[in-house]
Write a protein that holds these residues in place. Sequence first.
Motif, short mmCIF file in Angstrom:
data_model
loop_
_atom_site.label_atom_id
_atom_site.label_comp_id
_atom_site.label_asym_id
_atom_site.label_seq_id
_atom_site.Cartn_x
_atom_site.Cartn_y
_atom_site.Cartn_z
N TRP A 181 58.50 45.40 66.13
CA TRP A 181 58.90 45.90 64.81
C TRP A 181 57.83 45.75 64.11
O TRP A 181 57.64 46.80 63.01
CB TRP A 181 60.07 45.23 64.44
N TYR A 182 57.13 44.72 63.72
CA TYR A 182 56.02 44.62 62.69
C TYR A 182 54.76 45.47 63.20
O TYR A 182 54.06 46.07 62.29
CB TYR A 182 55.51 43.28 62.71
N GLU A 183 54.44 45.60 64.52
CA GLU A 183 53.38 46.51 64.84
C GLU A 183 53.67 47.84 64.52
O GLU A 183 53.05 48.63 64.24
CB GLU A 183 53.34 46.39 66.47
N GLY A 184 55.17 48.30 64.52
CA GLY A 184 55.50 49.74 64.22
C GLY A 184 55.42 49.88 62.66
O GLY A 184 54.83 51.05 62.29
N LEU A 185 55.37 48.66 61.85
CA LEU A 185 55.08 48.82 60.39
C LEU A 185 53.56 49.13 60.32
O LEU A 185 53.25 49.81 59.28
CB LEU A 185 55.61 47.64 59.70
N LEU A 186 52.77 48.21 61.05
CA LEU A 186 51.23 48.37 61.03
C LEU A 186 50.83 49.84 61.32
O LEU A 186 49.90 50.16 60.48
CB LEU A 186 50.69 47.25 61.91
N SER A 187 51.74 50.59 62.12
CA SER A 187 51.13 51.97 62.52
C SER A 187 51.34 53.02 61.28
O SER A 187 50.46 53.89 61.32
CB SER A 187 51.94 52.47 63.67
N TYR A 188 51.91 52.55 59.98
CA TYR A 188 51.94 53.46 59.11
C TYR A 188 50.88 53.20 58.10
O TYR A 188 50.71 53.92 57.35
CB TYR A 188 53.35 53.29 58.35
N LEU A 189 49.79 52.17 58.27
CA LEU A 189 48.93 52.08 57.50
C LEU A 189 47.60 52.87 57.84
O LEU A 189 47.32 53.24 59.16
CB LEU A 189 48.40 50.54 57.63
N THR A 190 46.88 53.34 57.00
CA THR A 190 45.56 54.00 57.37
C THR A 190 44.66 52.99 57.87
O THR A 190 44.75 51.81 57.82
CB THR A 190 45.04 54.49 55.74
N LYS A 191 43.42 53.77 58.50
CA LYS A 191 42.70 52.92 59.09
C LYS A 191 41.88 51.83 58.09
O LYS A 191 41.60 50.86 58.51
CB LYS A 191 41.41 53.78 59.69
N SER A 192 41.48 52.53 56.94
CA SER A 192 41.01 51.49 55.80
C SER A 192 42.11 50.43 55.52
O SER A 192 41.73 49.16 55.40
CB SER A 192 40.74 52.27 54.78
N GLN A 193 43.35 50.77 55.25
CA GLN A 193 44.39 49.55 55.12
C GLN A 193 44.54 48.62 56.21
O GLN A 193 44.65 47.53 56.09
CB GLN A 193 45.88 50.31 54.79
N LEU A 194 44.39 49.11 57.39
CA LEU A 194 44.67 48.26 58.52
C LEU A 194 43.33 47.44 58.79
O LEU A 194 43.58 46.14 59.13
CB LEU A 194 44.74 49.35 59.96
N LYS A 195 42.04 47.86 58.28
CA LYS A 195 40.90 46.92 58.34
C LYS A 195 41.01 46.04 57.50
O LYS A 195 40.80 44.93 57.66
CB LYS A 195 39.70 47.93 58.26
N GLU A 196 41.71 46.21 56.16
CA GLU A 196 41.73 45.26 55.12
C GLU A 196 42.48 44.50 55.53
O GLU A 196 42.41 43.15 55.02
CB GLU A 196 41.94 46.32 53.88
N TYR A 197 43.87 44.73 56.12
CA TYR A 197 44.66 43.97 56.55
C TYR A 197 44.41 42.74 57.56
O TYR A 197 44.69 41.84 57.18
CB TYR A 197 46.05 44.60 57.09
N ASN A 198 43.45 43.41 58.40
CA ASN A 198 43.14 42.39 59.57
C ASN A 198 42.14 41.30 59.03
O ASN A 198 42.08 40.28 59.40
CB ASN A 198 42.51 43.29 60.63
N ASP A 199 41.27 41.78 57.96
CA ASP A 199 40.16 40.87 57.08
C ASP A 199 41.11 40.02 56.27
O ASP A 199 40.41 38.54 56.44
CB ASP A 199 39.24 41.86 56.54
N TRP A 200 42.13 40.24 55.67
CA TRP A 200 42.53 39.26 54.54
C TRP A 200 44.05 38.71 54.78
O TRP A 200 44.13 37.84 54.26
CB TRP A 200 42.40 40.13 53.13
N TYR A 201 44.94 39.63 55.29
CA TYR A 201 46.31 39.35 55.32
C TYR A 201 46.97 38.81 56.62
O TYR A 201 47.86 38.45 56.58
CB TYR A 201 46.98 40.65 54.76
N LYS A 202 46.26 39.19 57.94
CA LYS A 202 46.72 38.68 58.95
C LYS A 202 46.57 37.19 59.23
O LYS A 202 45.74 37.10 59.96
CB LYS A 202 46.41 39.68 60.03
N VAL A 203 47.54 36.46 58.67
CA VAL A 203 47.32 35.08 58.80
C VAL A 203 48.55 34.23 59.33
O VAL A 203 48.48 33.27 59.73
CB VAL A 203 47.45 34.53 57.43
#
Length: 538
Positions: A129-151
Motif C-alpha cells: 500500500w505504501y509503495e503504491g503511494l510512493l508511485s505517485y511521487l515524481t522522480k525528484s520527490q522520490l529522490k528527496e524522500y529517499n534522502d530525508w524522509y524514509k526513516v
Amino acid sequence: MDTKLKKYKGTVCFASSAICVVAVTVSIIVGCMLALAYNLNYAWETEIDAISENISILWMVEVAAVLSAIIMLILAMWKVGARDEEGNISLNWFDRLFTDLQVVGGGFAVFFTGMLCMLHVDVLSRSGWYEGLLSYLTKSQLKEYNDWYKVYDSEFEPKWLETFFAILATVVLISITLIVILSLVKKIKAGAFWRHTIIGKVCCYIYDAAKESEGIFWKVMAVLIGCCLLSATWFGIIPVLILIFIFVPKYVRKYQSIKRGVNEVKRGNLDYKIPVTDNGELDRLAMSINEISEATSLAVQNELKNQRMKTDLISNVSHDLKTPLTSMVSYVDLLKTEGLSSENAPEYLNIIEEKTKRLQKLTEDLFEAAKASSGAIPVDISRIEMTSIVNQALGELEERLAANDLDVIFTNKADTVFVMADGQLLWRVIENLLVNVSKYALPGSRVYMDIVEKAGMIVLEVKNMSKEQLNISAEELMERFKRGDESRNTEGSGLGLSIAKDLTKLMCGWFDITIDGDLFKASVALNKAEAPEPEMTV
C-alpha cells in the motif's frame, strides 16, 4: 428463565467485546496509515491528488471503526455483570483484585499499545500500500524522500512475522485494557469499586473494626498514636514510659481477674463474682459476665425446681390413684370372703361405687388438665354475659355449698358484664372455683363473689376463709395435685385450680391467686366486650 437471560447477556457481552477489540485494532492501524499518508502528502509544496483521495477513504474507514468501537464498548458495559436471583452481581477472581492494580495494569496496556504504533508504521512503510503511494511521487520527490524522509524501514525479515506480531500484540493489549474497563464497570454496578481499592480496603477495615468495637478501637488507636507521637522526642518518651508502667499492670490485673472469673464459671461455680472497681471497658465486661452467671444460676435453680415438681407430681398422682384402688381391692376381697348374702355387702358395694366414681373423676380431671395445659381443647371466643353463668353455677352447686353452711354473696360492681370468652370453658372455670370453695372454705362462713372492672378487663373475684391453715404459697397452690392441706386427707384431685388457670389462659385472660393468712382469693380476668346496642322500637 433467569439462567437463559444470564447466558444471553453473557453472549452479547462477549460478542460486543470481541467486535470492539477488532474495531479498535482497525482504528489504530488505519490511524497509522493516515499518519504515513499525511506525512507523505504534506511534505511538498503542493498536495498530491491521488494521495488526498486515499486519505479521504482512510478517514471514512477510521470514523466507522471508531464509532463501531464506541457502540460495542457501550453495549458491553451495559450487558456486563449479570445478576443472580437475589439481584446481586457475582465478582470473579479478576474482579476481586485491587482496583489500583487493575488501573495500573490497564495504563501499562494503553502505553504499550501506543508504543506498538511505531511497529505498525514500520510494517506499513514496507507494505505494498505504501509503495503504491510512493508511485505517485515524481522522480525528484522520490529522490528527496529517499534522502530525508524514509526513516521507518527497519529491514526486519521475514516481513510477515513482524506484521503478525504487531497485530497480535495490539489485539492482546487492547483485550487487556477492555477487560480492565469491564471489570471496573462491574465493580461500580455491584457497589464494590471503593471497597476494592487499597485505600478503600484499609478504610473499610478500620471502619468495620471501629463499628464492632463500640468505641474501644478508637480509644486504643488514639492512645497508641498519641504515645508514638510523644515518644518521637526525648521529652515525650518519659511521660509515655510513666503511663505504661502505671496503666499496663492495672489492665493486666483486670484481665487476669476476668479470666479467673470465667474459669470459675466454667467449673460450675456460678456464685463467683468478678470484682468490679471502675466503669471502664473491662469492668463493664466483668459486669456482663457476672450477669450471665446470675442468669445461669437462676436457670439452674428453676430447672431443679421443675425436677422437684415433676417428682412431686408423680408421687401425688401415684398416691391419689392408689388410695381408691386399695380400698376397692380390699372391699372386693371382703365380698369374696363374706359373700354377697352378707349383711355388710350393701355397705361394701356402696364404698366400692364411691371409690369407683372418685377414681373416674380423678382420671377425667387428669385428662382435662393435660388437654388444657397443651391447648388441645377447641376454643370458641364470643361475647358472653358473665352474670348469668355465675348465677347458673351457683344454682347447680347450691346444695353442695349449703351442705357446708356457706353463704355466698354475689355482687356486680362493673358497668358491663360482657366478656370475650368461651361459654363452656368459662362455666368450667367458675364451677372449679365453687367446688374448691365447697371443699376448703370454713363451714358457716361467708363467700364473696364480685365482678369488677380493672385495667379494661372484667374480673371475677372469689374470696373465702380457709378451714385449714394455708401453709403453702399461691404459686405452689396452682401447681397440679397441690392442695392447701399437705396431709392430703381431704377429698379432691388437686387439679381444679390448675385446670382453671389453663382454661383462662386459653381464653386470652389471666388467673391469679392471693393468700393473706387464712384468706383465700382467686381472680379470673377476661377481656371486656362491648354491651349490645338497644333495639330500636317503632
